[in-house]
Design an enzyme around this catalytic site. Structure first.
Site, PDB file in Angstrom:
ATOM      1  N   HIS A 197     -12.953  -4.762  -7.646  1.00  0.00           N
ATOM      2  CA  HIS A 197     -12.743  -3.311  -7.896  1.00  0.00           C
ATOM      3  C   HIS A 197     -11.345  -3.133  -8.213  1.00  0.00           C
ATOM      4  O   HIS A 197     -10.635  -3.470  -7.821  1.00  0.00           O
ATOM      5  CB  HIS A 197     -13.263  -2.525  -6.526  1.00  0.00           C
ATOM      6  CG  HIS A 197     -13.326  -1.026  -6.551  1.00  0.00           C
ATOM      7  ND1 HIS A 197     -11.861  -0.424  -6.540  1.00  0.00           N
ATOM      8  CD2 HIS A 197     -14.050  -0.055  -6.952  1.00  0.00           C
ATOM      9  CE1 HIS A 197     -12.262   0.882  -6.744  1.00  0.00           C
ATOM     10  NE2 HIS A 197     -13.550   0.988  -6.808  1.00  0.00           N
ATOM     11  N   VAL A 199      -9.192  -1.246  -7.188  1.00  0.00           N
ATOM     12  CA  VAL A 199      -7.901  -1.322  -6.230  1.00  0.00           C
ATOM     13  C   VAL A 199      -7.543  -2.767  -5.385  1.00  0.00           C
ATOM     14  O   VAL A 199      -6.666  -2.618  -4.616  1.00  0.00           O
ATOM     15  CB  VAL A 199      -8.145  -0.280  -5.062  1.00  0.00           C
ATOM     16  CG1 VAL A 199      -8.218   1.221  -5.728  1.00  0.00           C
ATOM     17  CG2 VAL A 199      -9.547  -0.519  -4.352  1.00  0.00           C
ATOM     18  N   LYS A 200      -8.411  -3.458  -5.775  1.00  0.00           N
ATOM     19  CA  LYS A 200      -8.226  -4.964  -5.269  1.00  0.00           C
ATOM     20  C   LYS A 200      -7.278  -5.677  -5.938  1.00  0.00           C
ATOM     21  O   LYS A 200      -6.820  -5.131  -6.808  1.00  0.00           O
ATOM     22  CB  LYS A 200      -9.756  -5.807  -5.111  1.00  0.00           C
ATOM     23  CG  LYS A 200     -10.888  -4.699  -4.553  1.00  0.00           C
ATOM     24  CD  LYS A 200     -10.571  -4.690  -2.998  1.00  0.00           C
ATOM     25  CE  LYS A 200     -11.239  -3.645  -2.298  1.00  0.00           C
ATOM     26  NZ  LYS A 200     -12.761  -3.758  -2.072  1.00  0.00           N
ATOM     27  N   HIS A 201      -7.252  -7.077  -5.508  1.00  0.00           N
ATOM     28  CA  HIS A 201      -5.978  -7.643  -6.078  1.00  0.00           C
ATOM     29  C   HIS A 201      -5.929  -8.097  -7.647  1.00  0.00           C
ATOM     30  O   HIS A 201      -5.216  -8.066  -8.371  1.00  0.00           O
ATOM     31  CB  HIS A 201      -5.766  -9.069  -5.323  1.00  0.00           C
ATOM     32  CG  HIS A 201      -5.324  -9.271  -3.995  1.00  0.00           C
ATOM     33  ND1 HIS A 201      -6.217  -8.521  -2.721  1.00  0.00           N
ATOM     34  CD2 HIS A 201      -4.160  -9.176  -3.442  1.00  0.00           C
ATOM     35  CE1 HIS A 201      -5.565  -8.681  -1.734  1.00  0.00           C
ATOM     36  NE2 HIS A 201      -4.303  -8.893  -2.048  1.00  0.00           N
TER      37      HIS A 201
END
Ligand code: PLP
Length: 401
Positions: A197, A199-201
């Site tokens: 997603h 917002v993930k790394h």
């Protein structure tokens, strides 16, 4: 492939709109990513083509694991895991109450019962002692959620799952790149779920991955993402046949080649991005260590924290009202803080379906009233880090006065 400097130029900074607003997390897409996606758009394969396998192989190599199975999102990854180990009606899976709802929902998708085990109040990671108290003859698995990016106490959790002959699953949607001692997250549990997603790394828009050393489970999950069918369109083309068999019930949880091309391009930046997240976290640690009333979560000395989130307890002796006030004041200053998470058992669905109640998991509930997630993402500039630190300190000092 060159790796960009993690420090953004003035032009790259997110300064759209009237007022500069710093989000809690944000993707970083560069021209190389766009180029990689464009290449796939001009090719023969938009989905279930060569990029899926390439992304899986590269991801498995980066983590150091035999198998990586790419799916449409992190929730699908968790669902595929639950299906692969045969979770069904009456089966119990132990999960922490402090996590995104998807962790517990994946158990419910299969007709199983999520059983909550309270967290360690200092780290908000599932407490192995609480897990031991929740084991029954129906327990099939334990899910370790590497909250904020910190690996769980895997030695203790593995001892428990081994003793009872059950599966250890990791929800590492926060922890791509984290390490527990020398071991990389993704190699420790029997199966590990990741999310891409924005917002993930790293991001693929939407996307997910499961890592495992068990090839049979990986094959089961590759079928599960494609209706339970034993071969894909591309493979049949290669074999010159139309024939296939649907052997289990599956879903359409496929990921596209467009997304995998983006994932491959993003994956190369991971080491620099992790270093930048660490750098920001160290600046926060240093600034807040002398501020009464602000306490970062405890980090175990043996871990390398991936810092998907930087979480502070903003009112150790305070209340939910104080946290709400803190949240509003930071937003007014353009600091996009967030709260991770409302304990899962407090959601209406879990109260209705499983009879969960307020007061059942007091450590999670008490922590929830005090926590706030500060902005942290690789493209965050020095000026934004200063803005966050100054805003937090000013608000905390006003309370102390
Ligand atoms: C993001 C996340 C998920 C779900 O991932 P999606 O890709 O959004 O479906 C699951 N668990 C945790 C802890 C997450 O942070």
């Amino acid at each position: 492939m060159s790796v960009e400097s993690p420090v953004p130029s003035e032009k790259q900074k997110n300064t759209g709109g009237m007022k500069h607003f710093i989000p809690y997390g944000r993707q970083w897409i560069d021209e190389g990513d766009i180029e990689a996606v464009g290449e796939v758009l001009r090719s023969d394969w938009l989905t279930t083509g060569p990029k899926v396998e390439e992304f899986e192989k590269e991801f498995a190599c980066v983590i150091g694991v035999r198998e990586a199975v790419a799916v449409s999102n992190g929730t699908a990854a968790l669902h595929a895991i639950m299906a692969a180990i045969g979770i069904g009606p009456g089966d119990e899976v132990i999960v922490p109450p402090i996590t995104f709802v998807a962790t517990a929902n994946a158990v419910v998708f299969q007709g199983g019962n999520p059983v909550f085990a309270d967290v360690d109040p200092e780290t908000l990671l599932i407490d192995p002692e609480e897990v031991t108290g929740k084991i029954t003859p129906r327990t099939k698995a334990v899910v370790a959620v590497d909250y904020a990016g910190q690996p769980c106490n895997y030695d203790a959790l593995r001892a428990i799952t081994d003793r009872h002959g059950i599966t250890l699953i990791a929800d590492a949607c926060h922890a791509l790149g984290a390490r527990y001692g020398e071991k990389k997250v993704g190699t420790i549990a029997d199966m590990t779920a990741f999310s891409f997603h924005p917002v993930k790394h790293i991001t693929t828009g939407e996307g997910g991955m499961i890592t495992t050393n068990d090839t049979k489970l990986a094959d089961t999950m590759r079928r599960f993402r494609n209706h339970g069918i034993d071969s894909d369109h591309r493979r049949r083309g290669e074999l010159g046949t139309w024939y296939y068999e649907m052997v289990d019930l599956g879903y359409n949880y496929r990921i596209t080649d467009i997304q995998c091309a983006l994932g491959l391009s993003q994956l190369r930046k991971l080491p620099n991005w992790l270093a930048r997240r660490q750098e920001i976290a160290q600046q926060y640690n240093k600034a807040f260590s002398v501020i009464p009333g602000i306490r970062p979560l405890r980090v175990a000395p043996e871990v390398y924290h991936a810092y998907h989130l930087y979480v502070i307890s903003c009112c150790p002796n305070g209340s939910d009202t104080r946290r709400g006030d803190f949240f509003t004041k930071l937003h007014e200053k353009g600091v996009g803080v967030n709260v991770h998470y409302i304990p899962v058992h407090l959601h209406p669905f879990y109260q209705k379906r499983f009879g969960c109640r307020v007061g059942q998991y007091p450590k999670a509930e008490k922590a929830y009233e005090r926590i706030i997630s500060l902005p942290i993402f690789p493209q965050m500039g020095e000026r934004d880090v200063r803005t966050v630190i100054d805003a937090v300190i000013r608000i905390a000092e006003a309370y102390a006065a």
